[in-house]
Design an enzyme around this catalytic site. Structure first.
Site, PDB file in Angstrom:
ATOM      1  N   LYS A   1     -12.529 -23.192  31.382  1.00  0.00           N
ATOM      2  CA  LYS A   1     -11.101 -23.457  31.160  1.00  0.00           C
ATOM      3  C   LYS A   1     -10.783 -24.949  31.281  1.00  0.00           C
ATOM      4  O   LYS A   1      -9.696 -25.334  31.661  1.00  0.00           O
ATOM      5  CB  LYS A   1     -10.255 -22.689  32.175  1.00  0.00           C
ATOM      6  CG  LYS A   1     -10.551 -21.225  32.274  1.00  0.00           C
ATOM      7  CD  LYS A   1      -9.823 -20.448  31.228  1.00  0.00           C
ATOM      8  CE  LYS A   1     -10.051 -18.957  31.471  1.00  0.00           C
ATOM      9  NZ  LYS A   1     -10.057 -18.206  30.252  1.00  0.00           N
ATOM     10  N   CYS A   2     -11.737 -25.778  30.930  1.00  0.00           N
ATOM     11  CA  CYS A   2     -11.625 -27.226  31.088  1.00  0.00           C
ATOM     12  C   CYS A   2     -11.418 -27.872  29.722  1.00  0.00           C
ATOM     13  O   CYS A   2     -11.869 -27.349  28.702  1.00  0.00           O
ATOM     14  CB  CYS A   2     -12.921 -27.740  31.730  1.00  0.00           C
ATOM     15  SG  CYS A   2     -13.075 -29.519  31.889  1.00  0.00           S
ATOM     16  N   GLY A   3     -10.757 -29.009  29.697  1.00  0.00           N
ATOM     17  CA  GLY A   3     -10.591 -29.739  28.449  1.00  0.00           C
ATOM     18  C   GLY A   3     -11.923 -30.178  27.855  1.00  0.00           C
ATOM     19  O   GLY A   3     -12.008 -30.454  26.656  1.00  0.00           O
TER      20      GLY A   3
ATOM     21  N   THR B   1     -14.633 -28.218  27.921  1.00  0.00           N
ATOM     22  CA  THR B   1     -15.392 -27.011  27.604  1.00  0.00           C
ATOM     23  C   THR B   1     -15.994 -27.024  26.196  1.00  0.00           C
ATOM     24  O   THR B   1     -17.112 -26.523  26.011  1.00  0.00           O
ATOM     25  CB  THR B   1     -14.535 -25.747  27.831  1.00  0.00           C
ATOM     26  OG1 THR B   1     -14.110 -25.738  29.199  1.00  0.00           O
ATOM     27  CG2 THR B   1     -15.305 -24.476  27.551  1.00  0.00           C
TER      28      THR B   1
END
Length: 160
Positions: free
Chosen positions: A35-37, A39
């Site tokens: 759920k990371c930018g 990813t």
């Protein structure tokens, strides 16, 4: 034998994997989050793996929920997300801590061998460590370093 080869970790499928299984391979270790930018880097990592796995590259992904809880899923959710969204088929491990008192031994070793700008801490998701085929840590890459920018270092390590 390299200290790296003394270490082990549990896969997402709950299999204990010894790092000595990777002797003779160039290893790229990455702490991941779904759920990371950053990813979308999974796509670039998979591309590197597809390109160089037959030459001896191994990529090991270690999900981590320590950075703004960006890896909230369980093993099944992580596995499905990696496969469905990014086609990841390199080795993924169980969720671990990379910083703090419960930092996984692999990350304790890597942070000690290759300290970053913040010393023995991992700054964020998708910090990458490249390890030579003899188990020697070669280089640490920042979270924002795109997988394509690591390719030249992988090529050099594979050529040795």
């Amino acid at each position: 034998m390299s200290d790296f080869y003394q270490l082990q970790a549990m896969s997402l499928q709950q299999q204990n994997i010894n790092m000595k299984d990777y002797q003779g391979k160039v290893v790229l270790i990455v702490n991941t989050a779904s759920k990371c930018g950053l990813t979308p880097q999974y796509e670039g990592l998979q591309k590197l793996y597809d390109e160089y796995k037959d030459q001896g590259l191994v990529i090991l992904g270690f999900p981590c929920n320590q950075f703004r809880q960006q890896e909230p899923g369980d093993a099944n959710q992580i596995s499905e997300g990696c496969l469905i969204n990014y086609g990841v088929d390199f080795q993924m491990f169980e969720k671990i801590d990379v910083n703090g008192a419960n930092s996984h031994p692999i990350y304790q070793y890597l942070k000690s061998a290759l300290p970053g700008m913040f010393g023995n801490k991992i700054k964020w998701n998708f910090t990458k460590f490249l390890i030579a085929s003899d188990g020697t840590p070669i280089k640490r890459f920042a979270p924002t370093t795109k997988p394509a920018a690591i390719e030249q270092y992988i090529q050099q390590a594979l050529a040795k």
